[in-house]
Design an enzyme around this catalytic site. Structure first.
Site, PDB file in Angstrom:
ATOM      1  N   HIS A  55      32.036 -41.149  15.000  1.00  0.00           N
ATOM      2  CA  HIS A  55      30.684 -41.348  15.546  1.00  0.00           C
ATOM      3  C   HIS A  55      30.696 -41.511  17.062  1.00  0.00           C
ATOM      4  O   HIS A  55      29.751 -42.044  17.654  1.00  0.00           O
ATOM      5  CB  HIS A  55      29.983 -42.558  14.898  1.00  0.00           C
ATOM      6  CG  HIS A  55      29.775 -42.411  13.426  1.00  0.00           C
ATOM      7  ND1 HIS A  55      30.160 -43.375  12.513  1.00  0.00           N
ATOM      8  CD2 HIS A  55      29.238 -41.400  12.699  1.00  0.00           C
ATOM      9  CE1 HIS A  55      29.880 -42.962  11.289  1.00  0.00           C
ATOM     10  NE2 HIS A  55      29.314 -41.772  11.368  1.00  0.00           N
ATOM     11  N   ARG A  63      29.618 -29.981  17.116  1.00  0.00           N
ATOM     12  CA  ARG A  63      30.174 -31.301  16.806  1.00  0.00           C
ATOM     13  C   ARG A  63      31.310 -31.107  15.806  1.00  0.00           C
ATOM     14  O   ARG A  63      31.130 -30.549  14.732  1.00  0.00           O
ATOM     15  CB  ARG A  63      29.101 -32.198  16.195  1.00  0.00           C
ATOM     16  CG  ARG A  63      29.664 -33.514  15.661  1.00  0.00           C
ATOM     17  CD  ARG A  63      28.630 -34.233  14.822  1.00  0.00           C
ATOM     18  NE  ARG A  63      29.183 -35.429  14.199  1.00  0.00           N
ATOM     19  CZ  ARG A  63      28.966 -35.772  12.928  1.00  0.00           C
ATOM     20  NH1 ARG A  63      28.249 -34.991  12.132  1.00  0.00           N
ATOM     21  NH2 ARG A  63      29.480 -36.871  12.441  1.00  0.00           N
ATOM     22  N   ARG A  89      30.545 -43.854   0.068  1.00  0.00           N
ATOM     23  CA  ARG A  89      31.934 -44.170   0.405  1.00  0.00           C
ATOM     24  C   ARG A  89      32.173 -45.670   0.303  1.00  0.00           C
ATOM     25  O   ARG A  89      31.308 -46.476   0.642  1.00  0.00           O
ATOM     26  CB  ARG A  89      32.256 -43.683   1.823  1.00  0.00           C
ATOM     27  CG  ARG A  89      32.539 -42.206   1.912  1.00  0.00           C
ATOM     28  CD  ARG A  89      32.708 -41.761   3.340  1.00  0.00           C
ATOM     29  NE  ARG A  89      31.469 -41.220   3.892  1.00  0.00           N
ATOM     30  CZ  ARG A  89      31.317 -40.838   5.150  1.00  0.00           C
ATOM     31  NH1 ARG A  89      32.326 -40.954   6.006  1.00  0.00           N
ATOM     32  NH2 ARG A  89      30.165 -40.344   5.572  1.00  0.00           N
ATOM     33  N   LEU A 115      24.560 -46.980  11.681  1.00  0.00           N
ATOM     34  CA  LEU A 115      24.367 -47.205  10.255  1.00  0.00           C
ATOM     35  C   LEU A 115      23.575 -46.046   9.672  1.00  0.00           C
ATOM     36  O   LEU A 115      22.342 -46.023   9.686  1.00  0.00           O
ATOM     37  CB  LEU A 115      23.623 -48.529  10.017  1.00  0.00           C
ATOM     38  CG  LEU A 115      24.226 -49.775  10.687  1.00  0.00           C
ATOM     39  CD1 LEU A 115      23.367 -51.003  10.415  1.00  0.00           C
ATOM     40  CD2 LEU A 115      25.662 -49.999  10.204  1.00  0.00           C
TER      41      LEU A 115
END
Length: 405
Positions: free
Chosen positions: A187, A99, A248, A216
């Protein structure tokens, strides 16, 4: 086909071994999982190993030096040594899948990793400093440890290459867009998995539905999907934009940054550190970035926990509303990732807000945690509400299968 998946970041690496004998249509559990977690500079390094249908093995790791290379080498030993072994040697592995968080506008699909690809990933690391460099380091370590086994990069940004110009171009000078400054979204691997899983749960063609997916987790973003394609999302040029997250900030008025710089009150490095590491749930609550702690302390009457929770829900609802506006309606709302899967109070408060759309949550199902993915809406709800567990590693393995076959 034996596929070894690496999903890593700045404080953890999750690795899985899949064995696909046929095209993977539905979810298949990995035959082996290894999860490395650490704190600052590989302090308190822990390893959890799980062999299919067996109990977890957990240890605090002592490696010869505090490095990702030593840690990954230690993890790989459990694939073919001792009781956790599932293969006799690393040479049995057919392909490695990684990934990669940021592919910019360079990578719009999965690619075999070459020296040229690695340099482009390195170039893009400025846009995802918490991820790309660690992922690149893992690629180079595994090249060294596993020889010429092919490696494939799967990009979180690739799913969003279908964003229309109105959604991806910032309202600054058009020259920004010409220079590659645009909204990329993230994502995407999990959004892609949730899309296919929604089709399985609802037993219908989701390409005909208007879907909002709420990823989330510690990092968080939304995606609006129409005709099976991403048409809007909340993260942008970097994974800093959008929702309030664990540490963040999400979206803020950029004038705040200009103010600090103009007044000489903070350096660029200080501002960057605060936006990425000292904002969000942690910054507002002052004590934790973990939503479980926030909810508990909110219920106990902690004022800062309440404020943090209220801001989180306010920003989440506002952004969901934006996604619904883009889609001109909504047929399916999906909750996924750590907070989405486990924080029933968050799901309840969101669904209460959108009850005017006749979105009706089954409170019994919502409050009772199940391991299986499921529908959480009542029979009379006009909007389907789904809980889907994130399975990024499986989706990465599927992408590797497609690329190899």
């Amino acid at each position: 086909m034996k596929i070894f998946v690496v999903n890593g970041g700045s404080s953890s690496f999750k690795c899985c071994l899949y064995n696909f004998e046929d095209p993977p249509i539905e979810f298949i559990s990995p035959v082996w999982q290894g999860h490395l977690q650490w704190k600052n500079n590989f302090e308190d390094l822990s390893l959890t190993v799980k062999k299919k249908d067996e109990a977890d093995y957990v240890e605090m790791v002592k490696v010869k030096d505090k490095s990702l290379e030593s840690s990954l080498e230690h993890l790989l030993n459990f694939l073919f040594l001792d009781k956790s072994a599932v293969i006799s040697s690393l040479n049995e592995i057919d392909v490695l899948g990684h990934r990669i968080v940021h592919g910019g506008n360079i990578f719009k699909e999965s690619v075999y990793i070459t020296s040229e690809v690695k340099e482009k990933i390195r170039y893009l690391s400025e846009l995802a400093p918490l991820h790309n460099l660690y992922e690149l380091e893992a690629i180079e370590i595994l090249e060294k440890l596993m020889g010429k086994i092919p490696q494939i990069a799967i990009f979180d940004t690739a799913f969003h290459h279908t964003l229309p110009e109105a959604a991806k171009i910032y309202s600054g000078p058009y020259s920004w867009y010409e220079a590659g400054i645009q909204r990329y979204g993230f994502h995407g691997i999990n959004f892609q998995y949730c899309l296919r899983r929604s089709a399985e749960i609802l037993k219908c063609d989701v390409n005909r539905l208007r879907i909002v997916i709420c990823h989330l987790g510690s990092g968080a973003s939304l995606c609006a999907i129409k005709d099976g394609k991403s048409v809007d999302t909340t993260m942008g040029f970097t994974p800093l934009e959008g929702l309030m997250m664990d540490t963040r900030s999400g979206s803020i008025d950029p004038g705040i940054i200009l103010y600090f710089l103009k007044k000489g009150k903070k350096t660029l490095e200080e501002i960057s550190n605060e936006l990425y590491n000292k904002s969000g749930l942690l910054g507002i609550s002052g004590f934790s970035s973990d939503m479980r702690d926030i909810i508990r302390e909110d219920l106990n009457g902690n004022l800062h926990a309440k404020i943090a929770m209220d801001i989180y829900i306010h920003r989440l609802n506002a952004c969901i509303g934006s996604m619904i506006a883009t889609l001109k309606g909504i047929d399916v709302l999906v909750f996924t990732a750590g907070i989405g899967e486990n924080a029933s109070l968050v799901r309840e408060r969101v669904c209460e807000t959108f009850s005017f759309l006749e979105m009706k949550l089954d409170k019994f199902k919502n409050e009772h945690l199940f391991l299986a993915d499921q529908e959480l809406s009542t029979a009379g709800s006009k909007v389907k509400i789904l809980l889907i567990h994130a399975k990024e590693e499986f989706q990465i393995a599927c992408e590797c299968w497609k690329k190899m076959v």
